[in-house]
Motif scaffolding. Structure first.
Motif, PDB file in Angstrom:
ATOM      1  N   ARG A 431       0.833  -1.193   0.000  1.00  0.00           N
ATOM      2  CA  ARG A 431       0.000   0.000   0.000  1.00  0.00           C
ATOM      3  C   ARG A 431       0.865   1.238   0.000  1.00  0.00           C
ATOM      4  NH1 ARG A 431      -5.400  -1.536  -0.418  1.00  0.00           N
ATOM      5  NH2 ARG A 431      -5.852   0.609   0.180  1.00  0.00           N
ATOM      6  N   TYR A 432       0.254   2.364  -0.328  1.00  0.00           N
ATOM      7  CA  TYR A 432       0.974   3.630  -0.332  1.00  0.00           C
ATOM      8  C   TYR A 432       1.021   4.256   1.064  1.00  0.00           C
ATOM      9  CZ  TYR A 432       1.470   8.705  -0.813  1.00  0.00           C
ATOM     10  OH  TYR A 432       1.835  10.010  -0.653  1.00  0.00           O
ATOM     11  N   TRP A 433      -0.132   4.391   1.706  1.00  0.00           N
ATOM     12  CA  TRP A 433      -0.217   5.215   2.910  1.00  0.00           C
ATOM     13  C   TRP A 433       0.243   4.454   4.160  1.00  0.00           C
ATOM     14  CZ3 TRP A 433       0.401   9.959   3.605  1.00  0.00           C
ATOM     15  CH2 TRP A 433      -0.094  10.654   4.704  1.00  0.00           C
ATOM     16  N   GLY A 434       1.553   4.252   4.212  1.00  0.00           N
ATOM     17  CA  GLY A 434       2.156   3.570   5.354  1.00  0.00           C
ATOM     18  C   GLY A 434       3.618   3.986   5.430  1.00  0.00           C
ATOM     19  N   ALA A 435       4.293   3.556   6.470  1.00  0.00           N
ATOM     20  CA  ALA A 435       5.710   3.909   6.610  1.00  0.00           C
ATOM     21  C   ALA A 435       6.542   2.984   5.726  1.00  0.00           C
ATOM     22  CB  ALA A 435       6.139   3.766   8.059  1.00  0.00           C
ATOM     23  N   PRO A 436       7.334   3.533   4.809  1.00  0.00           N
ATOM     24  CA  PRO A 436       8.147   2.677   3.934  1.00  0.00           C
ATOM     25  C   PRO A 436       9.130   1.824   4.743  1.00  0.00           C
ATOM     26  CG  PRO A 436       8.041   4.890   3.049  1.00  0.00           C
ATOM     27  CD  PRO A 436       7.430   4.953   4.422  1.00  0.00           C
ATOM     28  N   ILE A 437       9.293   0.581   4.315  1.00  0.00           N
ATOM     29  CA  ILE A 437      10.277  -0.297   4.950  1.00  0.00           C
ATOM     30  C   ILE A 437      11.650   0.126   4.428  1.00  0.00           C
ATOM     31  CG2 ILE A 437      11.016  -2.691   5.199  1.00  0.00           C
ATOM     32  CD1 ILE A 437       8.099  -3.540   4.848  1.00  0.00           C
ATOM     33  N   PRO A 438      12.574   0.493   5.308  1.00  0.00           N
ATOM     34  CA  PRO A 438      13.800   1.202   4.863  1.00  0.00           C
ATOM     35  C   PRO A 438      14.897   0.282   4.329  1.00  0.00           C
ATOM     36  CG  PRO A 438      13.800   1.001   7.243  1.00  0.00           C
ATOM     37  CD  PRO A 438      12.527   0.356   6.773  1.00  0.00           C
ATOM     38  N   PHE A 439      14.585  -0.471   3.290  1.00  0.00           N
ATOM     39  CA  PHE A 439      15.584  -1.359   2.698  1.00  0.00           C
ATOM     40  C   PHE A 439      15.693  -1.110   1.206  1.00  0.00           C
ATOM     41  CE2 PHE A 439      14.284  -3.567   6.539  1.00  0.00           C
ATOM     42  CZ  PHE A 439      15.518  -3.844   7.100  1.00  0.00           C
ATOM     43  N   VAL A 440      16.812  -1.584   0.669  1.00  0.00           N
ATOM     44  CA  VAL A 440      17.115  -1.370  -0.732  1.00  0.00           C
ATOM     45  C   VAL A 440      17.543  -2.717  -1.317  1.00  0.00           C
ATOM     46  CG1 VAL A 440      18.949  -0.382  -2.147  1.00  0.00           C
ATOM     47  CG2 VAL A 440      17.689   1.072  -0.553  1.00  0.00           C
ATOM     48  N   HIS A 441      17.109  -2.980  -2.540  1.00  0.00           N
ATOM     49  CA  HIS A 441      17.510  -4.221  -3.206  1.00  0.00           C
ATOM     50  C   HIS A 441      18.591  -3.889  -4.216  1.00  0.00           C
ATOM     51  CE1 HIS A 441      13.900  -6.479  -1.741  1.00  0.00           C
ATOM     52  NE2 HIS A 441      13.474  -5.236  -1.613  1.00  0.00           N
ATOM     53  N   CYS A 442      19.747  -4.489  -4.006  1.00  0.00           N
ATOM     54  CA  CYS A 442      20.882  -4.187  -4.877  1.00  0.00           C
ATOM     55  C   CYS A 442      21.324  -5.469  -5.569  1.00  0.00           C
ATOM     56  CB  CYS A 442      22.018  -3.613  -4.041  1.00  0.00           C
ATOM     57  SG  CYS A 442      23.582  -3.530  -4.933  1.00  0.00           S
ATOM     58  N   ASP A 443      21.603  -5.399  -6.875  1.00  0.00           N
ATOM     59  CA  ASP A 443      22.019  -6.593  -7.618  1.00  0.00           C
ATOM     60  C   ASP A 443      23.327  -7.155  -7.084  1.00  0.00           C
ATOM     61  OD1 ASP A 443      19.842  -6.752  -9.172  1.00  0.00           O
ATOM     62  OD2 ASP A 443      20.697  -5.653 -10.884  1.00  0.00           O
TER      63      ASP A 443
END
Ligand code: ANZ
Ligand code: ZN
Length: 822
Positions: A431-443
């Motif tokens: 969903r949009y209206w929530g706190a983003p999970i602070p992770f990044v996907h890197c190859d």
């Protein structure tokens, strides 16, 4: 001066705002109370359930302020969540605007209800600052191994397009929109709440004095600890060969090892890997495969209702007798409990019994009642004495469970195990209206945490919300970022967090000093003061709805333990006392928009004023019981306040309670004083344990009636001084007005009870003739035996005439019995 609620209420609301009347002091030497009500979702307007909740917490807060405690009574908004997006879809408003407009409106409602919230610690969980701190904690938890990512079958709401936690599936349907939930296979993040399962269970003992029993039981059942035996059921040679030697067997978990000799079939969950293997390798015919697929797709509620299953054409061997046991797939076996497989004992388990009856499988009894016969047409599920169980015959179930587990462990074919119903908490939401999970996907680097200095990872505002899929996923640029580790191109996690994450720590956030509000999530020093003092831990009084008995309270308890282990806190439990309020009903049903039986708080305030609404709510029912809305009782509350105000004109302007010589008063005057002090006594235990606001208020009403009967202005003044202080937590505006008019606000301090008013001038004694009660006499407490008997004989004269008195008995303070004969 006529009672005018509107003028009075407005005036005091302004006064409180201007004087910062409800800000806690930062003097940590003072005794404190932390009073918290469950914060609302900003749905648009308050409903009566909210008004009840906040009226209760406000009464507590005001009472303790009177008692000179330093009181923290904060409020915030649980402002992320789907309704904001649903409104966006429906009316094209931006979720952020919708949310903050609602918050503004509801803050106005709080003010007009006279709630004494601290303004300086107000928050909304969708504020970027809140997100920033929360994302920091998420990173801490990931580093501690308390957050992880895995693929799994998830509950998916086809209407909300999102994953739901187990706790959010109510009887097979979405907790929010009621749509039937289906299963979907996808990646998501989980909190390792199961690591704390035992502690969450054990620490319920600490809450026994402060929480309702019902809530403790619900938490206990939700955690669902069971002890039992886990062992492997091995395939016979033919079945092993049929499975191309890929599976030797599978594990089962049982809480009833004492029934082991009664096993007559075994069953796998439709999702079990052996079943999947057989389907994928075409080891089952089409009809069987179809049946299994139907079982998998059925909602979990249907799976509980009607048993169904299918035989796999495989056999396993009984671990102790080596006899062959047929293997089935059964819909009632759940993949996410135990090992997703069971040993079935139809003679002693209801589900196994129903299934055996339906598919004509053997039923072998091995336990019988200690004294009595087995009934053949149903499962005997109690404990009892073992038979048909070889060397264990004659043991009782409890002994047998221990002995059989020992036997399995000695032979190294099984082990004692504990299972929990509690599952890890899945927190990803698409969903949009929530706190983003602070992770990044890197190859190059895989999943990488954001750097803390880059927080918050805030939501983009230029999004399109259509109701289909995740708007963050579809945003043209937001998800493209640099890897925090290798600086290469990377993709942001587009899942946002379950909003239960925000409500799991908001009570800690209120323990930040307004001076450092921007810099710290909370302060250790403030937490120590507000939540951890003198052998107590947690919020002093937490007030809210029973609907949060499991989810929210369990998650908040979990976060508290995690934060303790992260070194942020030094206690284990967040809420010392919990008061769960009953529902607000109208015409016998819960007030709800869909039923059209709601009463709008704003309309009640407009018509009668906030004090009336508050008085009605606290007077109509004890807080834990249901409250039935009643228009004429609202009218009655209004009339009482009006009379309370109008009659205050009999009061003298005073700066202290006048000295009153009690012994010189008339009977009526003494009675009035007694009623006033009785009300005061009742008020004193309401807040600590009884919560019986209704009887406290009834006491005040009785005292008012008694005051009305006489004209001594000193007694009026004393009475009002006390009654106003009792009623201030309930009807604050009019009480501040009365105090201001006559006592320059001084009466809003605690009063001590005068014992002398309770000393009775006279007592009533019953008079019986030959044991039969005839009349009463009034005597002074210190009257002599002779004078009492004299008075009794005089009063009872007409029953004594013509008879001979043979005995006169006095039971002190109770009765006189006169024995006569003809
Ligand atoms: C044999 C047996 C005999 C059982 C008997 C009960 C009574 P609780 O107490 O809730 O922990 N079970 C185990 N795994 C299961 C699964 N994945 N799906 C459905 N049922 C499962 O329940 C434990 C019992 O539930 C276990 O003990 C098992 O049935 C069943 F007279 O084993 B019992
Ligand atoms: Zn990288």
């Amino acid at each position: 001066m006529e009672y005018n609620a509107k003028t009075i209420e407005k005036q005091w609301q302004e006064y409180w705002a201007q004087n910062r009347s409800f800000e806690p002091s930062e003097d940590f030497n003072k005794e404190k109370k932390y009073i918290l009500s469950m914060f609302p979702f900003p749905s648009g307007r308050l409903h009566m359930g909210h008004v009840r909740n906040y009226t209760l917490s406000d009464a507590f807060a005001r009472y303790y302020r009177q008692q000179d405690f330093n009181v923290l009574h904060p409020i915030g908004f649980d402002s992320f969540g789907m309704p904001a997006e649903n409104a966006a879809i429906k009316n094209g408003s931006h979720p952020k605007k919708w949310t903050y407009d609602n918050i503004d409106y509801m803050k106005g409602e709080f003010k007009s209800l006279g709630f004494s919230f601290s303004k300086e610690r107000e928050l909304a969980t969708s504020d970027e600052l809140y997100t920033k701190f929360e994302q920091g904690f998420i990173i801490d938890m990931y580093e501690k191994g308390l957050l992880y990512r895995k693929k799994g079958f998830l509950n998916w709401c086809p209407s909300c397009h999102t994953v739901l936690a187990n706790e959010q599936v109510i009887e097979g349907s979405c907790w929010r929109c009621d749509t039937v939930v289906v299963k979907k296979d996808m990646n998501q993040y989980y909190f390792k709440i199961t690591k704390y399962a035992d502690e969450l269970l054990e620490d319920l003992h600490k809450l026994e004095n402060g929480w309702p029993k019902q809530v403790l039981t619900m938490q206990e059942n939700w955690i669902g600890k069971s002890n039992g035996l886990e062992f492997q059921l091995r395939f016979d040679d033919a079945s092993f060969a049929k499975l191309k030697k890929n599976f030797e067997g599978f594990d089962v978990f049982t809480t009833r090892p004492d029934t082991i000799y009664g096993v007559s079939y075994a069953a796998l969950a439709p999702e079990h890997e052996i079943v999947t293997y057989m389907i994928e390798n075409s080891l089952l015919d089409d009809e069987t495969v179809t049946k299994i697929k139907q079982m998998k797709n059925a909602s979990s509620i249907d799976r509980q209702k009607e048993k169904s299953g299918v035989a796999l054409g495989l056999d396993v061997l009984h671990p102790l007798t080596n006899k062959k046991i047929p293997l089935w797939v059964a819909n009632f076996v759940l993949m996410d409990y135990g090992s997703g497989a069971v040993m079935a004992v139809p003679a002693h388990d209801e589900r196994d019994f129903d299934f055996a009856k339906k598919y004509d499988l053997p039923i072998n009894a091995v336990i019988k009642p200690f004294n009595g016969e087995l009934e053949s047409d149903k499962a005997y599920t109690e404990v009892g004495e073992l038979f048909n169980s070889e060397m264990f015959d004659g043991l009782n179930s409890k002994e047998a469970q221990i002995k059989i587990i020992e036997h399995f462990q000695e032979k190294k074919i099984g082990k004692k195990t504990t299972n929990y119903r509690l599952k890890d908490w899945g927190v990803s939401r698409q969903r949009y209206w929530g706190a983003p999970i602070p992770f990044v996907h890197c190859d190059n680097c895989g999943i990488v945490m954001e750097k803390k200095e880059n927080l918050p990872i805030a939501l983009p505002e230029d999004i399109e919300i259509t109701g289909e899929g995740n708007p963050l996923e579809k945003h043209p640029s937001w998800k493209h970022c640099k890897c925090p580790k290798c600086d290469g191109d990377a993709i942001r996690e587009t899942d946002t967090m379950d909003t239960f994450v925000e409500s799991s720590w908001y009570f800690l956030r209120f323990c930040a000093s307004p001076k450092n509000w921007q810099d710290e999530a909370f302060s250790k020093e403030q937490i120590k003061y507000w939540m951890h003092r003198k052998g107590h831990e947690g919020v002093d009084h937490y007030i809210g709805g029973i609907e949060h008995a499991i989810l929210h309270l369990l998650y908040a308890r979990f976060f508290t333990k995690v934060f303790r282990d992260l070194g942020y806190l030094e206690f284990d439990e967040p809420f010392e006392k919990l008061l769960t309020q009953g529902m607000v009903l109208k015409d016998g049903a819960k007030m709800s928009k869909s039923k059209g039986n709601t009463v709008d708080p704003d309309a009640i305030i407009e018509k009668y004023g906030a004090d009336t609404a508050r008085l009605f709510i606290l007077f109509a029912a004890p807080p834990t019981q249901e409250l039935e809305w009643n228009d004429s009782a609202v009218e009655g509350a209004y009339k009482f306040i009006k009379r309370f105000y109008d009659r205050s004109s009999h009061v003298n302007k005073i700066s202290a309670i006048p000295y009153i010589e009690h012994s010189t008063l008339s009977k009526e005057e003494k009675f009035a004083r007694k009623k006033v002090y009785e009300a005061l006594v009742r008020a004193q235990d309401v807040y600590s344990e009884k919560y019986t606001f209704n009887t406290m208020i009834a006491g005040v009403m009785e005292a008012m009636n008694a005051l009305n009967l006489q004209a001594n202005r000193d007694i009026w003044s004393e009475g009002y001084w006390i009654l106003t202080s009792i009623m201030e937590p309930v009807i604050p505006h009019v009480c501040w007005e009365i105090s201001h008019n006559f006592f320059s606000l001084k009466n809003l301090t605690p009063q001590s009870v005068l014992e002398e008013v309770f000393v009775e001038d006279t007592i009533m004694l019953g008079v019986s003739i030959n044991g039969k009660s005839r009349c009463e006499i009034e005597v002074t407490p210190d009257a002599s035996k002779e004078s009492i008997l004299e008075a009794a004989k005089e009063k009872a004269q007409k029953w004594l005439e013509g008879k001979t008195l043979v005995k006169e008995i006095l039971v002190p303070k109770k009765l006189v019995n006169l024995v006569v004969k003809d």
